[in-house]
Scaffold this active site. Sequence first.
Site, PDB file in Angstrom:
ATOM      1  N   GLY A 113       0.814  -1.209   0.000  1.00  0.00           N
ATOM      2  CA  GLY A 113       0.000   0.000   0.000  1.00  0.00           C
ATOM      3  C   GLY A 113       0.851   1.264   0.000  1.00  0.00           C
ATOM      4  N   ASN A 114       0.308   2.305   0.621  1.00  0.00           N
ATOM      5  CA  ASN A 114       0.982   3.613   0.559  1.00  0.00           C
ATOM      6  C   ASN A 114       2.375   3.605   1.199  1.00  0.00           C
ATOM      7  OD1 ASN A 114      -0.640   5.356  -0.929  1.00  0.00           O
ATOM      8  ND2 ASN A 114      -2.134   5.455   0.724  1.00  0.00           N
ATOM      9  N   GLY A 115       2.497   3.004   2.378  1.00  0.00           N
ATOM     10  CA  GLY A 115       3.793   2.955   3.067  1.00  0.00           C
ATOM     11  C   GLY A 115       4.803   2.187   2.238  1.00  0.00           C
ATOM     12  N   ASP A 138      -8.087  -0.413   1.413  1.00  0.00           N
ATOM     13  CA  ASP A 138      -8.503   0.992   1.574  1.00  0.00           C
ATOM     14  C   ASP A 138      -8.712   1.700   0.230  1.00  0.00           C
ATOM     15  OD1 ASP A 138      -8.245   0.560   4.258  1.00  0.00           O
ATOM     16  OD2 ASP A 138      -6.332   1.599   4.478  1.00  0.00           O
ATOM     17  N   ARG A 173     -33.939  -1.835  15.954  1.00  0.00           N
ATOM     18  CA  ARG A 173     -32.735  -1.229  16.539  1.00  0.00           C
ATOM     19  C   ARG A 173     -31.942  -0.459  15.478  1.00  0.00           C
ATOM     20  NH1 ARG A 173     -30.491  -6.678  19.471  1.00  0.00           N
ATOM     21  NH2 ARG A 173     -31.383  -6.294  21.521  1.00  0.00           N
ATOM     22  N   GLN A 285     -12.386  -8.400   7.196  1.00  0.00           N
ATOM     23  CA  GLN A 285     -12.407  -7.700   5.907  1.00  0.00           C
ATOM     24  C   GLN A 285     -11.126  -7.925   5.106  1.00  0.00           C
ATOM     25  OE1 GLN A 285     -14.426  -3.541   6.752  1.00  0.00           O
ATOM     26  NE2 GLN A 285     -13.591  -4.406   8.621  1.00  0.00           N
TER      27      GLN A 285
HETATM   28  O1  F6P Z   1      -4.405  -0.397   5.468  1.00  0.00           O
HETATM   29  C1  F6P Z   1      -5.259  -1.470   5.591  1.00  0.00           C
HETATM   30  C2  F6P Z   1      -5.880  -1.531   6.954  1.00  0.00           C
HETATM   31  O2  F6P Z   1      -6.695  -2.660   6.987  1.00  0.00           O
HETATM   32  C3  F6P Z   1      -6.643  -0.289   7.394  1.00  0.00           C
HETATM   33  O3  F6P Z   1      -7.926  -0.188   6.838  1.00  0.00           O
HETATM   34  C4  F6P Z   1      -6.649  -0.482   8.885  1.00  0.00           C
HETATM   35  O4  F6P Z   1      -6.813   0.758   9.544  1.00  0.00           O
HETATM   36  C5  F6P Z   1      -5.296  -1.055   9.158  1.00  0.00           C
HETATM   37  O5  F6P Z   1      -4.899  -1.694   7.958  1.00  0.00           O
HETATM   38  C6  F6P Z   1      -5.242  -2.058  10.287  1.00  0.00           C
HETATM   39  O6  F6P Z   1      -3.920  -2.441  10.464  1.00  0.00           O
HETATM   40  P1  F6P Z   1      -3.409  -3.663  11.345  1.00  0.00           P
HETATM   41  O7  F6P Z   1      -3.657  -4.919  10.564  1.00  0.00           O
HETATM   42  O8  F6P Z   1      -1.961  -3.404  11.504  1.00  0.00           O
HETATM   43  O9  F6P Z   1      -4.200  -3.651  12.612  1.00  0.00           O
END
Ligand code: F6P
Length: 358
Positions: A113-115, A138, A173, A285
């Site tokens: 991803g971005n990092g 994301d 609810r 997810q």
């Molecule tokens: O970047 C993907 C992601 O799933 C984000 O949506 C979420 O905030 C983060 O990674 C969770 O990271 P970790 O698996 O390190 O808890």
Amino acid sequence: MKKRVGILTSGGDCPGLNATLRGVAKALYQRMEDNVQIVGISNGYYGLIHGEWRDMDPKEFSGILTVGGTILGTRRTPYKLMRVIGPDNVDKVEAMKKHYAEMKLDCLLCLGGNGTHKTANLLSEEGLNIIGLPKTIDNDIYGTDVTFGFHSAVDIATEAIDRVHTTAGSHSRCMVVELMGNKAGWLTLYAGIAGGADIILIPELPYTIENVCAAIEKRASKGKRFSILAVAEGAYDVKEARMKKKERMALRAEEGYTTATNRIAKDIERLTGIETRICVPGHMQRGGSPSPYDRVLATQFGSYAAKMVEDENYGITIAMKNNHVGENKLSDIAGKSRLVPESHGMLEVARRMGICTG
Ligand code: F6P
């Protein structure tokens, strides 16, 4: 001389990583037959820093199209620490360059991803031959319309919303479903629309609890005493939007919350009197088999990356632009992210459907 192609998966995992590895490998073997050796680096940049790698057998890429996770393993190695020498005294950038040379690589493919892309760009600037492949649930990598992993996560998140929908109806609810996405609301927006959510809250659009409750009460006044909220984990209200991240975190720690979800649920009960529950699908997810859409995308991206290896087109990342697979320069996209713009067509769809966006 065999071309030696390194490959790693870095950052959070997602469905489609293995499908992409397979796409790259199969297309490389197809194009170059015995003239290519794939070198698998374990656990992302951590493995590159610490010299954890192996020459891979073509058989290792068979039967993984449908398999979740990553056969290479992955880790988060923050970009901001790449140039920081820690207590282990390891110069990470020098170590990565040293191992690249020791592996005798012609190039290195970085799936992430971005990092991951920021570090990929750093390595490219340091003179290594790098190709990135955009993964993340994301969907927030700059310069590509879609990333692999996103649509699988939308499917999973939608199923979660569908399932709470029926129980919300039975019990009259409100159900607050917290979906992943700290900075970008794509997943929540798409799953919210697919799951028929009544309220969608994303980080890009700070909400007010008054607007949220007004939407719930409007539904209640029409006899619908249940409402479904899709809330991104990074959502915040207009008051928090004016705060620095540190202040916001301190406030939440004081209130005993990490995300807005619990507070929203409590406020809905307090202000509307409607019983409210929360549901956090979390890492579900990111788990399991990639959707058919992601298998196709992974194969498109992977096979295109193989072509880039053969063409020796480096310093790039693969991208989908207007339904065509192409590439962007790493230096053009690293350090930027793709958030949901206020004018995005899908937000317009949500508003036309009467969905409250905060
Ligand atoms: O970047 C993907 C992601 O799933 C984000 O949506 C979420 O905030 C983060 O990674 C969770 O990271 P970790 O698996 O390190 O808890």
